[in-house]
Design an enzyme around this catalytic site. Sequence first.
Site, PDB file in Angstrom:
ATOM      1  N   LYS A 144      63.837  89.497  38.214  1.00  0.00           N
ATOM      2  CA  LYS A 144      62.911  89.747  39.330  1.00  0.00           C
ATOM      3  C   LYS A 144      61.439  89.536  38.965  1.00  0.00           C
ATOM      4  O   LYS A 144      60.601  89.400  39.859  1.00  0.00           O
ATOM      5  CB  LYS A 144      63.087  91.186  39.852  1.00  0.00           C
ATOM      6  CG  LYS A 144      64.295  91.369  40.728  1.00  0.00           C
ATOM      7  CD  LYS A 144      64.051  90.835  42.124  1.00  0.00           C
ATOM      8  CE  LYS A 144      65.305  90.542  42.907  1.00  0.00           C
ATOM      9  NZ  LYS A 144      65.795  89.169  42.808  1.00  0.00           N
ATOM     10  N   TYR A 173      77.364  87.540  34.076  1.00  0.00           N
ATOM     11  CA  TYR A 173      76.844  88.835  33.644  1.00  0.00           C
ATOM     12  C   TYR A 173      78.060  89.639  33.199  1.00  0.00           C
ATOM     13  O   TYR A 173      78.872  90.039  34.023  1.00  0.00           O
ATOM     14  CB  TYR A 173      76.139  89.558  34.792  1.00  0.00           C
ATOM     15  CG  TYR A 173      74.815  88.952  35.208  1.00  0.00           C
ATOM     16  CD1 TYR A 173      74.753  87.826  36.028  1.00  0.00           C
ATOM     17  CD2 TYR A 173      73.612  89.528  34.793  1.00  0.00           C
ATOM     18  CE1 TYR A 173      73.524  87.289  36.425  1.00  0.00           C
ATOM     19  CE2 TYR A 173      72.387  88.994  35.190  1.00  0.00           C
ATOM     20  CZ  TYR A 173      72.351  87.877  35.995  1.00  0.00           C
ATOM     21  OH  TYR A 173      71.133  87.349  36.385  1.00  0.00           O
ATOM     22  N   PRO A 188      64.571  92.781  32.410  1.00  0.00           N
ATOM     23  CA  PRO A 188      64.887  91.407  32.819  1.00  0.00           C
ATOM     24  C   PRO A 188      66.157  91.232  33.655  1.00  0.00           C
ATOM     25  O   PRO A 188      66.278  90.218  34.341  1.00  0.00           O
ATOM     26  CB  PRO A 188      65.027  90.665  31.485  1.00  0.00           C
ATOM     27  CG  PRO A 188      65.298  91.712  30.475  1.00  0.00           C
ATOM     28  CD  PRO A 188      64.625  92.958  30.952  1.00  0.00           C
ATOM     29  N   TYR A 193      69.556  89.907  44.846  1.00  0.00           N
ATOM     30  CA  TYR A 193      69.470  88.874  43.809  1.00  0.00           C
ATOM     31  C   TYR A 193      68.778  87.614  44.353  1.00  0.00           C
ATOM     32  O   TYR A 193      67.926  87.023  43.689  1.00  0.00           O
ATOM     33  CB  TYR A 193      70.877  88.536  43.301  1.00  0.00           C
ATOM     34  CG  TYR A 193      70.903  87.760  42.006  1.00  0.00           C
ATOM     35  CD1 TYR A 193      71.042  88.410  40.778  1.00  0.00           C
ATOM     36  CD2 TYR A 193      70.800  86.366  41.995  1.00  0.00           C
ATOM     37  CE1 TYR A 193      71.067  87.701  39.588  1.00  0.00           C
ATOM     38  CE2 TYR A 193      70.820  85.650  40.812  1.00  0.00           C
ATOM     39  CZ  TYR A 193      70.961  86.331  39.608  1.00  0.00           C
ATOM     40  OH  TYR A 193      70.989  85.618  38.426  1.00  0.00           O
ATOM     41  N   HIS A 237      72.000  77.574  42.662  1.00  0.00           N
ATOM     42  CA  HIS A 237      73.200  78.351  42.324  1.00  0.00           C
ATOM     43  C   HIS A 237      73.595  79.185  43.539  1.00  0.00           C
ATOM     44  O   HIS A 237      72.778  79.929  44.082  1.00  0.00           O
ATOM     45  CB  HIS A 237      72.929  79.249  41.105  1.00  0.00           C
ATOM     46  CG  HIS A 237      72.976  78.499  39.804  1.00  0.00           C
ATOM     47  ND1 HIS A 237      73.853  78.786  38.787  1.00  0.00           N
ATOM     48  CD2 HIS A 237      72.256  77.431  39.378  1.00  0.00           C
ATOM     49  CE1 HIS A 237      73.671  77.939  37.789  1.00  0.00           C
ATOM     50  NE2 HIS A 237      72.704  77.113  38.114  1.00  0.00           N
TER      51      HIS A 237
END
Length: 393
Positions: A298, A205, A294, A386, A76
């Site tokens: 990570k 998100y 969550p 990220y 991704h």
Amino acid sequence: MTTTLRTRVAIVGAGPAGLLLSHLLDRAGIDSVVIDQRSRDEIESTIRAGILEQGTVELLDTIGEASRARTVGHRHDGIELRVEGEGHRIDFAETVGRAVWLYPQHEVLKDLIAARLAAGQDLRFGVTAEGIEDADTDRPRVIARDADGARLEIEADFVVGSDGSRSVARATVTGSSTGGYFREYPFAWFGILCEAPPSSDELIYSNSPEGFALVSQRSDTVQRMYFQCDPDTDTAAFSEAQLWDELQKRVPGTTLKQGPIFQRDVLRFRSFVAHELRRGRVALVGDAAHTVPPTGAKGMNLAIADVRLLAAALGALLLDGDERLLDAYPETASRRIWKAQHFSWWMTSLLHVAPDATDFDRRRQLGELRTVVESAYGRAYLAEAYCGWPFDA
Ligand code: DHB
């Protein structure tokens, strides 16, 4: 009747951290024994998060063909932050030239277990650690029981606690099973798995006035989704239709693809870092050492980063008698642990609506979201964390 085994490194816990550590040690010519109280089937079927940082995938490459992260998983190159229905893409390739892989944790575990067994590794399921003795000597021991109740002692040069958030090893290292820095959150995630193709190419998100939702995936036919809920929510409290309503109202701007929901779970949000990561010849890695909420996925990645450091430190200790890397391990590991603690807390607070949030809090949060998504620097900040900070940076 007690059976006594002798090995160089005794590893308590066959999660991603313990299994990868035994693999890295084996590559360096160091024997280990791995035990876990769960059965192989339980380990391979427990649903956990699904995002691997680039550095995690590169380390898993060292297990060779057995790692299917690149072949079965999907790369991704970005995610979307959705703010009150407005989409903002965070482009990883453009901002930091890195990526993540969507590949479920239980698949990583299947790959690691297959690789360890193929290498003839001593890997024992259904064996419960009861305690660790002689941590301050150079001959620490794990005291355990097998599924039939028979006592097993593993004598080693070093013991590693990779036994998760309910770690037995932690009490040996910190003096108590709860000794650490701790924070709880006033919300949780309601997670579902359903039979339907992805609702979106990339993860969404979504911060909406109704609360947070995450649209994730597992495969071309299975979706993983989460929505913000009260920590005491009962998974049976919602009908399927209600679950779709709850999810859909938090993701304005996308019509979610629906299908039969075949799993539900509630994930509590906690931040934790043990006060100590090492005592004598015992060290903690992964969830035994720390927990993150969550958001941002990570948890497993941080465990893998600990293991990378500890494998090098144990190599220096056991092959060259050099203790310097081991002495540095708590401090070196803590730097990344606290960066990941901050990022997980920050992504959480950026995206969730706290139950007691005032109008000021809500408007401030939207201001923060705009600060991130409308700035190349803000997007790069998020993308860098990220995708995972490069190991050697
Ligand atoms: C998933 C979980 C996460 O916590 C996250 O940030 C992204 C994806 C998942 O389970 O797919």
